[in-house]
Structure formats: structure tokens, C-alpha cells
Design a protein around this motif. Structure first.
Motif, short mmCIF file in Angstrom:
data_model
loop_
_atom_site.label_atom_id
_atom_site.label_comp_id
_atom_site.label_asym_id
_atom_site.label_seq_id
_atom_site.Cartn_x
_atom_site.Cartn_y
_atom_site.Cartn_z
N SER A 336 -77.25 -23.17 -81.02
CA SER A 336 -76.65 -24.47 -80.66
C SER A 336 -75.20 -24.46 -81.12
N LEU A 337 -74.32 -25.02 -80.32
CA LEU A 337 -72.88 -25.00 -80.60
C LEU A 337 -72.34 -26.41 -80.73
N ILE A 338 -71.66 -26.69 -81.84
CA ILE A 338 -70.92 -27.94 -82.02
C ILE A 338 -69.45 -27.60 -81.88
N ASN A 339 -68.85 -28.06 -80.80
CA ASN A 339 -67.46 -27.70 -80.50
C ASN A 339 -66.53 -28.81 -80.96
N ASP A 340 -65.78 -28.56 -82.02
CA ASP A 340 -64.78 -29.51 -82.52
C ASP A 340 -63.49 -28.73 -82.75
N SER A 341 -63.03 -28.09 -81.66
CA SER A 341 -61.93 -27.13 -81.78
C SER A 341 -60.56 -27.75 -81.60
N TYR A 342 -60.49 -29.09 -81.53
CA TYR A 342 -59.18 -29.73 -81.31
C TYR A 342 -58.31 -29.72 -82.57
N ASN A 343 -58.90 -30.04 -83.72
CA ASN A 343 -58.07 -30.07 -84.94
C ASN A 343 -58.94 -29.77 -86.16
N ALA A 344 -58.26 -29.51 -87.26
CA ALA A 344 -58.96 -29.25 -88.52
C ALA A 344 -58.20 -29.95 -89.64
N VAL A 420 -67.05 -13.93 -93.82
CA VAL A 420 -66.16 -12.90 -93.29
C VAL A 420 -64.87 -13.60 -92.87
N PHE A 421 -63.73 -12.93 -93.02
CA PHE A 421 -62.44 -13.56 -92.79
C PHE A 421 -61.59 -12.69 -91.85
N TYR A 422 -60.81 -13.37 -91.02
CA TYR A 422 -59.93 -12.71 -90.06
C TYR A 422 -58.54 -13.33 -90.17
N PRO A 423 -57.48 -12.55 -90.05
CA PRO A 423 -56.13 -13.12 -90.19
C PRO A 423 -55.71 -13.98 -89.01
N ALA A 424 -56.32 -13.78 -87.83
CA ALA A 424 -55.91 -14.53 -86.64
C ALA A 424 -57.06 -14.58 -85.65
N THR A 425 -56.99 -15.52 -84.70
CA THR A 425 -58.03 -15.66 -83.69
C THR A 425 -58.14 -14.41 -82.83
N ASP A 426 -57.01 -13.81 -82.47
CA ASP A 426 -57.04 -12.61 -81.63
C ASP A 426 -57.83 -11.48 -82.30
N VAL A 427 -57.71 -11.36 -83.62
CA VAL A 427 -58.43 -10.30 -84.33
C VAL A 427 -59.94 -10.56 -84.25
N PHE A 428 -60.33 -11.82 -84.44
CA PHE A 428 -61.76 -12.16 -84.31
C PHE A 428 -62.26 -11.85 -82.91
N PHE A 450 -54.70 -22.47 -83.35
CA PHE A 450 -55.56 -21.29 -83.41
C PHE A 450 -56.34 -21.07 -82.11
N GLU A 451 -56.28 -22.01 -81.18
CA GLU A 451 -56.88 -21.86 -79.85
C GLU A 451 -58.36 -21.47 -79.92
N PHE A 452 -59.10 -22.24 -80.72
CA PHE A 452 -60.53 -21.95 -80.87
C PHE A 452 -61.32 -22.22 -79.60
N GLU A 453 -60.70 -22.87 -78.60
CA GLU A 453 -61.43 -23.07 -77.35
C GLU A 453 -61.79 -21.73 -76.71
N ARG A 454 -61.02 -20.69 -77.03
CA ARG A 454 -61.35 -19.34 -76.51
C ARG A 454 -62.64 -18.83 -77.14
N ILE A 455 -62.86 -19.17 -78.41
CA ILE A 455 -64.11 -18.79 -79.06
C ILE A 455 -65.28 -19.58 -78.47
N ALA A 456 -65.04 -20.86 -78.23
CA ALA A 456 -66.10 -21.71 -77.66
C ALA A 456 -66.55 -21.20 -76.30
N GLN A 457 -65.61 -20.74 -75.50
CA GLN A 457 -65.95 -20.23 -74.16
C GLN A 457 -66.86 -19.02 -74.25
N LEU A 458 -66.67 -18.18 -75.27
CA LEU A 458 -67.52 -17.00 -75.44
C LEU A 458 -68.92 -17.38 -75.91
N LEU A 459 -69.02 -18.44 -76.70
CA LEU A 459 -70.29 -18.80 -77.31
C LEU A 459 -71.15 -19.69 -76.42
N GLU A 460 -70.54 -20.46 -75.53
CA GLU A 460 -71.31 -21.36 -74.68
C GLU A 460 -72.23 -20.59 -73.75
#
Length: 534
Positions: A336-344, A420-428, A450-460
Motif C-alpha cells: 500500500s502506498l501513501i503518496n505525500d510527495s508535495y512537501n516535507a 538506507v540512505f542516498y545522496p539524491a533521488t536520481d541515485v535511488f 526532490f521530485e518524489f513523484e518519480r518514485i511514486a510512479q514506480l511504486l504505484e
């Protein structure tokens, strides 16, 4: 967090102290919902009685979970809580509001107060986006604009902040005067007037007057000159006062910020406006009327804060679309995915983790979190608090993305079982593989850069183009309507058979359980077995 000694709080809320054998040296956090406890050692619980719920019934539970400070209107049997400190008051809601009002008085930086029938949250979030490069901002979490939400919002104010943005909503006469005493805005924004919550007022005129109460101590008030009802009432109410000074926008030649031209294309709206002989030309990535109106309120506020025309144009074209609620979606590999990628930010992270904690369909919980910017805290302090929060919410895995969160990994690693940690979204994204996630609930929480919407698209989980969207907030509202008309002693059974009538069995059942429905009912044994497993 700027904490206060219990005896100071007792004075502020006009309470009587019943000290225990051991009491907290200071109070950093306030709470009225027992389900959202994060920091028991430094929390003051307000036992608020409203409708079917009596907060005093949860004192024992919270005491067993480590809370040692309580504001109550029903004097307890102190022998049952030997280490607890109680502050006895006449009314706990009044006391909560008095505490927030006194906390607000400790700060003298600008505060924006926003009210209106629609657009309050969007204007608040857009102003945060537009002004955050220039100010360290504290603001209402999500739509915290009620008699309870406003005090919790104001409590977030700290000395390191430079600007506050808070929204205020009302449903009946007499409410706004209470919120004005808490917020005390220096700049006001009146978004618009409509039919929302009209049942509590005899007329639109009465509702406008009530909302204007928020601005009684403002220096300046922003609103649309073209809204004749609002303009007429503001002129009438404040005609004899030295403040607030109207700062209007609109097509009217009498508006301070005058709209000279507006053109829509398929994807953007281009706007030319002028103020004091200066032209402001910009575009927004929206074409609907509401977004245009909300952007004009933001333009007036940016002019008020002396933001240059070039900067306004640059930032306006980047305005983000806002999801007004957390989105729960089906994800890959039975996740299950909770997408709150607009801000942190700190406050919205707490809300998102509370929502994550409600989800019981998977035993494992993963958080994908970016750096948090402009929190007003140093990184060691900020990520130390985040570590404690993750531990309280029983997060099993943390995926941190960004240089700051990676630099503080030592604090965070001790709070979760796996990290686990990554320096940038592209690396993840380069290292991403679907097998990294299986049978778990995933929260994505990231600052926009950080454009986490790109991560959300992969997980949906992508099946087909037809989508049925269930608004859990509306389900909660409907449930509360029934609860309000039932006797507090009447128990409530909710039918969740047949996949909750097609609305989603696990999701609906989780929500109903969180809001303390007494029984869940199904039609067949196998349905009950599936719910138990989830």
C-alpha cells in the motif's frame, strides 16, 4: 521546541495544580487525541469533552503510556495516578485556547491570518511555497483551522521562525472572536464568500461580519475588490478604524493591484497586473477560476512583502498542484502506498506518520523521506526529533534521500530496524528494483525539489485506466454525523461486507477502527478471516 514549566502553563490557563510525586520539568507538546501520542515525557494532554467522546476516559491509557501531565475539568482520583500532574480548569477547550493565545504573545514576527469560504488551504500552501526562500515559515498543518486545530497550529511557533501563516474556519457566530485572540494576525487575507457553513448564519452579511472579526487587529487586509458583498461589509466595519488598511486586487479601477489583462491557453493562465505604476507579468500552470483567484491573493501578499516582479514571475510559474488530502493507493507486490510527495516539513511529517499508523493491512511500515528544509532547527536537533518520532510510530524501515538526512544517518539508524540512505533521488532511482518492496505500507514524504513523484510512479500498481476514488475524509464526516445524533451509550456496528461494498475492505475497516466504531460486521466467515489477517 520552546517549552514551558507546568506552573507557568497553569497560570496562563487559570488552572489549579494537583502535583504528583514526579512531574515533567517542562511541557513541549500538547495533545487532545490519545491516538496521536508521540512524545509522552513532555506532553500535556487536554481531556476535552465533545459529543460522544470524553477525554477523561483516556487518562488511564495515556498514563500507562508515559504521559504525566493532564489538563482536566473533572477532578481525578489522584491516588490512581501517583506520578501525574493535573491542572484542573473549568473548561479544557477554553484552557487549550488560552494556552495557545499566551504562546502567540511570545512572538513579534509577522503573522498572516487567512479566512473565507474556499481557498484557505491552497492560499496558505502556495504562500509557503512562494515565500519560503525568503522566510523561515511556520503554518497550519493541512486544514487545521477549527477551534481545536488553530491552537495546535499556533503552538508550533518558535523563536527561529520569521513568518507565520494560519487559516481560520468557522461554522457559527461567536467562533471567530475566539480564533482571533489566538492568531492575532498582522496581515489578513479574505479569500471569498460562498455557501459553505451557511446553515449557522442568518445571512451572507452576518457571515462576512463574523469572518471579518479575524482582522480586527490587523495592519493590512488583502481581498478582491470585485467581490462587492465583501468590499461593502469591510468598508462598513472598518470605516472608523485606523486599521486594517485595505490592500485590494481586481479588475476594478479602484483596486490597489489592478488586473490589466488575463489570457488562458490549454495549460497556463497569463496575467498582467499593475501596482503603483509597476507592471507584474506572470503565468500560473492552471486555467481554472479558483486557481486564478488564489494566485492573485498570493500576488498581493508578495507585493506586500516587497518581492520583486522578476522573482514573482519566476516563482508563480512553478506553483504546484496540491493534493488536499493524503492519498492511499495500491502499490506493487501487494504493498500500500501513501503518496505525500508535495512537501516535507516537521508538522506535515507528524500528520503523515499518524495516517500511516492507522494502516494495519501490513505489519511492515517503510518511510521514504527527503531532507527537510527551513525547519528553524539545526540539523542534529531536527533529525534527532525525527528519529524519536519514527521510533514512537514503530517504523520498520527508513529510506533517506538527500545530503542532510544522509549526514545525520547515525541518529536515524538507531530509531528503525533497517535504514538506507542516498545522496539524491536520481541515485535511488538508478538502484531501484521492484523486489525492494513487498507486503508493506510505504509512506513517501519529500520536499518538492526532490521530485518524489518519480518514485511514486514506480511504486504505484498500474492495472487499467479506470479509477474509483474514495474520500476517507468524507467517510469520517459521515460517521461523525451518525455519532453526534446517537446517545453516547449507544454502540455502533458498521457493515464492511463485500469489500466494504466495493469501497475497499482493509482501508475502510482501518478507518472505522481508528475512529472507534464498536463492531465491524461481515456476511461470511472468510471475510472476517481476511480482515483478521490484515
Amino acid at each position: 521546541m520552546q517549552g514551558y514549566a507546568p506552573h507557568i502553563i497553569a497560570q496562563w490557563i487559570e488552572g489549579r495544580l494537583l502535583p504528583g510525586q514526579r512531574q515533567p520539568s517542562r511541557i513541549d507538546h500538547i495533545l487532545f487525541d490519545s491516538r496521536k501520542l508521540s512524545f509522552p515525557d513532555t506532553t500535556l494532554f487536554f481531556a476535552i469533552t465533545a459529543g460522544r467522546r470524553n477525554g477523561h476516559e483516556y487518562i488511564s491509557e495515556l498514563y500507562n503510556r508515559g504521559v504525566r501531565a493532564f489538563a482536566v475539568s473533572e477532578e481525578p482520583v489522584t491516588e490512581n495516578f501517583p506520578e501525574a500532574l493535573f491542572i484542573v480548569v473549568l473548561n479544557t477547550l477554553d484552557a487549550l485556547q488560552m494556552l495557545a493565545a499566551n504562546h502567540r504573545r511570545q512572538f513579534d514576527y509577522p503573522v498572516i491570518g487567512i479566512t473565507g469560504s474556499n481557498g484557505k488551504t491552497v492560499v496558505k500552501e502556495w504562500l509557503n511555497f512562494l515565500l519560503s526562500p525568503d522566510f523561515s515559515i511556520v503554518r497550519s498543518p493541512k486544514s487545521y483551522n477549527s477551534q481545536l486545530g488553530v491552537p495546535l497550529s499556533i503552538w508550533q511557533m518558535e523563536t527561529d521562525d520569521q513568518l507565520g501563516i494560519f487559516e481560520a474556519g468557522i461554522s457559527q457566530p461567536g467562533e471567530m472572536v475566539r480564533l482571533e485572540k489566538i492568531i492575532k494576525p498582522t496581515l489578513g487575507i479574505f479569500t471569498n464568500i460562498g455557501e459553505a457553513h451557511s446553515e449557522g448564519f442568518s445571512s451572507q452579511e452576518e457571515k462576512i461580519r463574523e469572518k471579518c472579526t479575524l482582522f480586527s487587529s490587523c495592519q493590512t487586509l488583502i481581498y478582491c475588490k470585485d467581490h462587492e458583498e465583501i468590499d461593502m461589509q469591510i468598508q462598513k466595519i472598518f470605516s472608523r478604524e485606523n486599521h486594517p488598511k485595505p490592500f485590494t486586487w481586481g479588475k476594478s479601477t479602484e483596486a490597489d493591484v489592478q488586473i490589466r489583462e488575463m489570457n488562458k491557453t490549454l495549460e497556463v493562465t497569463k496575467i498582467d497586473a499593475s501596482y503603483n505604476g509597476r507592471v507584474y507579468s506572470f503565468q500560473i500552470p492552471f486555467t481554472d477560476a479558483a486557481s486564478f483567484e488564489n494566485s492573485m491573493h498570493c500576488l498581493a501578499a508578495m507585493i506586500y512583502f516587497s518581492v520583486s516582479a522578476n522573482v514573482i514571475a519566476e516563482r508563480m510559474q512553478q506553483l504546484p498542484p496540491l493534493a488536499m488530502r493524503l492519498e492511499l493507493k495500491e502499490a506493487i507486490n501487494r504493498c500500500s502506498l501513501i503518496n505525500d510527495s508535495y512537501n516535507a516539513d516537521w508538522s506535515s511529517l507528524q500528520l503523515a506518520l499518524d495516517f500511516l499508523a492507522q494502516q494495519q493491512q501490513h505489519s511492515k511500515r517503510t518511510v521514504i523521506l527527503s531532507d527537510i528544509f527551513q525547519s528553524g532547527k539545526g540539523d542534529p536537533s531536527l533529525y534527532g526529533d525525527i528519529a524519536q518520532l519514527l521510533q514512537q510510530k514503530k517504523i520498520h524501515r527508513l529510506i533517506g534521500i538527500g545530503p542532510a538526512i544522509s549526514a545525520n544517518m547515525n541518529q536515524l539508524e538507531t530509531a528503525v530496524g533497517e535504514s538506507v540512505f542516498y545522496p539524491a533521488t536520481d541515485v535511488f532511482l538508478e538502484q531501484f528494483h521492484p523486489s525492494m518492496f513487498r507486503d508493506e505500507t510505504i509512506l513517501i514524504k519529500g520536499s518538492r525539489s526532490f521530485e518524489f513523484e518519480r518514485i511514486a510512479q514506480l511504486l504505484e500498481h498500474k492495472i487499467h485506466q479506470t479509477v474509483l476514488e474514495i474520500n476517507l475524509g468524507s467517510v469520517t464526516h459521515n460517521l461523525k454525523q451518525y455519532q453526534q445524533v446517537l446517545s453516547p451509550k449507544t454502540k455502533l456496528m458498521a457493515m464492511v461486507k463485500a469489500f466494504s461494498y466495493g469501497a475497499g475492505s482493509f482501508e475502510i475497516a482501518n478507518l472505522l477502527q481508528f475512529h472507534q466504531v464498536d463492531y465491524l460486521a461481515v456476511a461470511y466467515t472468510d471475510e472476517g478471516v481476511d480482515l483478521r489477517k490484515a
